[in-house]
Design a protein around this motif. Structure first.
Motif, mmCIF file in Angstrom:
data_model
loop_
_atom_site.group_PDB
_atom_site.id
_atom_site.type_symbol
_atom_site.label_atom_id
_atom_site.label_comp_id
_atom_site.label_asym_id
_atom_site.label_seq_id
_atom_site.Cartn_x
_atom_site.Cartn_y
_atom_site.Cartn_z
ATOM 1 N N VAL A 1 50.323 52.784 37.259
ATOM 2 C CA VAL A 1 49.193 52.774 38.189
ATOM 3 C C VAL A 1 47.913 52.593 37.386
ATOM 4 N N LEU A 2 47.167 51.605 37.770
ATOM 5 C CA LEU A 2 45.882 51.378 37.109
ATOM 6 C C LEU A 2 44.846 52.256 37.776
ATOM 7 N N LYS A 3 44.147 52.992 36.971
ATOM 8 C CA LYS A 3 43.187 53.939 37.524
ATOM 9 C C LYS A 3 41.882 53.242 37.897
ATOM 10 N N LYS A 4 41.362 53.711 39.006
ATOM 11 C CA LYS A 4 40.015 53.312 39.396
ATOM 12 C C LYS A 4 39.081 53.552 38.218
ATOM 13 N N GLY A 5 38.226 52.609 37.917
ATOM 14 C CA GLY A 5 37.308 52.771 36.802
ATOM 15 C C GLY A 5 37.811 52.132 35.518
ATOM 16 N N SER A 6 39.092 51.722 35.503
ATOM 17 C CA SER A 6 39.610 51.020 34.318
ATOM 18 C C SER A 6 38.843 49.725 34.128
ATOM 19 N N LYS A 7 38.625 49.391 32.866
ATOM 20 C CA LYS A 7 37.831 48.207 32.578
ATOM 21 C C LYS A 7 38.710 47.116 31.985
ATOM 22 N N ALA A 8 38.551 45.926 32.486
ATOM 23 C CA ALA A 8 39.247 44.765 31.927
ATOM 24 C C ALA A 8 38.212 43.834 31.334
ATOM 25 N N LYS A 9 38.426 43.497 30.060
ATOM 26 C CA LYS A 9 37.478 42.601 29.400
ATOM 27 C C LYS A 9 38.044 41.186 29.365
ATOM 28 N N ASN A 10 37.126 40.253 29.308
ATOM 29 C CA ASN A 10 37.521 38.873 29.061
ATOM 30 C C ASN A 10 38.525 38.362 30.088
ATOM 31 N N ILE A 11 38.171 38.464 31.351
ATOM 32 C CA ILE A 11 39.060 38.002 32.409
ATOM 33 C C ILE A 11 39.168 36.478 32.414
ATOM 34 N N ARG A 12 40.234 36.016 33.052
ATOM 35 C CA ARG A 12 40.397 34.580 33.225
ATOM 36 C C ARG A 12 40.657 34.324 34.715
ATOM 37 N N LEU A 13 39.895 33.408 35.271
ATOM 38 C CA LEU A 13 40.045 33.115 36.694
ATOM 39 C C LEU A 13 41.181 32.127 36.897
ATOM 40 N N VAL A 14 41.965 32.383 37.906
ATOM 41 C CA VAL A 14 43.062 31.473 38.229
ATOM 42 C C VAL A 14 43.051 31.190 39.728
ATOM 43 N N ASP A 15 43.563 30.033 40.082
ATOM 44 C CA ASP A 15 43.599 29.624 41.478
ATOM 45 C C ASP A 15 45.022 29.812 41.973
ATOM 46 N N SER A 16 45.306 31.019 42.455
ATOM 47 C CA SER A 16 46.684 31.348 42.805
ATOM 48 C C SER A 16 46.684 32.398 43.914
ATOM 49 N N ASP A 17 47.813 33.105 44.111
ATOM 50 C CA ASP A 17 47.818 34.160 45.129
ATOM 51 C C ASP A 17 46.996 35.360 44.671
ATOM 52 N N HIS A 18 46.845 35.502 43.354
ATOM 53 C CA HIS A 18 45.830 36.398 42.828
ATOM 54 C C HIS A 18 44.785 35.501 42.184
ATOM 55 N N ASN A 19 43.620 36.029 41.860
ATOM 56 C CA ASN A 19 42.637 35.107 41.282
ATOM 57 C C ASN A 19 42.043 35.538 39.945
ATOM 58 N N VAL A 20 42.523 36.655 39.413
ATOM 59 C CA VAL A 20 42.022 37.083 38.111
ATOM 60 C C VAL A 20 43.190 37.495 37.218
#
Ligand SMILES: [Zn+2]
Length: 111
Positions: A73-92
């Protein structure tokens, strides 16, 4: 350009080009050809606040998220650095604590 686009507003087919703008005689809409080209390529990802996200941004989770297929379970407030955008059913695509994740931007806000 040998083929005119349809009007982005009313989808009219009788669009003509007046040297600077495309013009739609049906609804009077005018727009520049450049904008049309960009908007067809561009895909925009917005966070939960409506801010546009870009590759390389850092984001923070706004709620606890269960990772599909695991007990993690990813906790609220967790930080993700250096995201990559994707064009899919999810987008990050991103990593949190070294785990690769596929997230939806509606659960994120820009850090
Ligand atoms: Zn139109």
């Amino acid at each position: 350009m040998d083929q005119m686009p349809n009007c982005p507003k009313c989808n009219g087919e009788y669009v003509y080009h007046d040297t600077i703008h495309f013009v739609c005689p049906d609804c009077g809409n005018e727009w520049s050809g450049e904008e049309v080209a960009q908007s067809s390529d561009e895909f925009i990802v917005k966070d939960s606040n409506g801010n546009q996200l870009q590759d390389g941004d850092s984001v923070i989770l706004i709620k606890d998220l269960k990772v599909k297929g695991s007990s993690l379970v990813l906790k609220k407030g967790s930080k993700a650095k250096n995201i990559r955008l994707v064009d899919s059913d999810h987008n990050v695509d991103c990593k949190i604590d070294g785990v690769s994740l596929a997230l939806k931007s509606e659960f994120l806000k820009k850090a």
